[in-house]
Scaffold this active site. Structure first.
Site, PDB file in Angstrom:
ATOM      1  CE1 TYR A  51      -4.672  -1.866   4.633  1.00 16.55           C
ATOM      2  CE2 TYR A  51      -3.627   0.252   4.221  1.00 16.55           C
ATOM      3  CZ  TYR A  51      -4.164  -0.930   3.752  1.00 16.55           C
ATOM      4  OH  TYR A  51      -4.203  -1.190   2.397  1.00 16.55           O
ATOM      5  CB  SER A  96      -0.902   0.004   1.238  1.00 20.66           C
ATOM      6  OG  SER A  96      -1.501   1.269   1.450  1.00 20.66           O
TER       7      SER A  96
END
Length: 257
Positions: free
Chosen positions: A154, A141
């Site tokens: 995350y 990501s």
């Protein structure tokens, strides 16, 4: 034909929806035999049906990537019948909150799915992949590389994916295994629509525009765009590429701020 995957056997985790589904259908269209490991059996069967309707080959397996023994059993079932040439570690979950809003159970849940899940799949597959080489793609990501508000757990998990990718690429380059990761920014998936609907009822259109505008390019990415990048990285045309992170972010990392 460029980016030809004919004769390649592929394992894709989380292939039942969103980016995973786009990768599954794209790889099958290029000739790959696709094996989908998915917690949601109905979603997985839907993707398999889409592939078969288009003349492709696909099989689904109900599998929780957090469970190492289950992952080993499923992957052994596949590899006893055929060599697996490509692994796509796509399954993952999100979490919103800074460290004060991240309970221990939240941290454990994100770690188990986003970090331990890819570890389990690589741990189970690499011994057989060493015999013939192959390609591994890990879904990282932009949060792997830059700070994002309220994404503590995350970001932790995706930072781990980035460095796991480097480690695998380094350790297994002599075995003919290439390992790269893809770092998307915000991609328009059913998850995004569900998040907006749940958190901003009655403001869906406005919030969609606001979230889209956070990418300098002015829109969210499309699952197909991520799938096409994954296709290139897994093809023979990318045989000189390993140990690299590939942002697909509409300019987010370099152009924001």
């Amino acid at each position: 034909m460029k980016f030809n995957l004919k004769g390649k056997n592929v394992i894709i985790t989380g292939g039942g929806s969103g980016i995973g589904q786009a990768i599954s259908t794209t790889f099958a269209a290029q000739g790959a035999n696709v094996h989908i490991l998915e917690l949601n059996a109905d979603n997985a069967k839907n993707t398999v049906n889409l592939i078969k309707e288009q003349g492709g080959q696909a099989t689904s397996y109900n599998c929780n990537v957090v469970d190492q023994q289950q992952v080993i059993e499923v992957i052994e079932k596949i590899t006893t019948q055929q060599d697996v040439h490509i692994l796509i570690n796509n399954a993952g979950i999100a979490h919103i909150g800074n460290i004060e809003k991240t309970a221990e159970e939240d941290m454990d849940r994100v770690y188990n799915v986003n970090v331990k899940g890819p570890y389990n799949c690589m741990y189970a597959l690499i011994p057989s992949m060493k015999k013939h080489g192959g390609v591994i793609i890990n879904m990282a990501s932009i949060a792997s590389s830059v700070g994002i508000d309220d994404r503590f757990a995350y970001s932790m998990s995706k930072g781990a994916i980035l460095t796991m990718t480097y480690s695998i690429a380094k350790d297994y380059i002599k075995d003919g295994i290439r390992c790269n990761c893809i770092s998307p920014a915000r991609i328009h998936t059913p998850f995004v629509d569900g998040f907006i609907k749940a958190n901003y009822p009655g403001q869906e259109d406005e919030m969609f525009k606001n979230l889209s505008a956070t990418q300098p390019i002015g829109r969210m990415g499309k699952p197909q765009e991520v799938a096409d990048l994954a296709l290139y990285l897994c093809s023979d045309e990318a045989s000189f590429i390993t140990g690299t992170d590939f942002p697909i972010d509409g300019g987010f990392i370099k152009l924001n701020g």
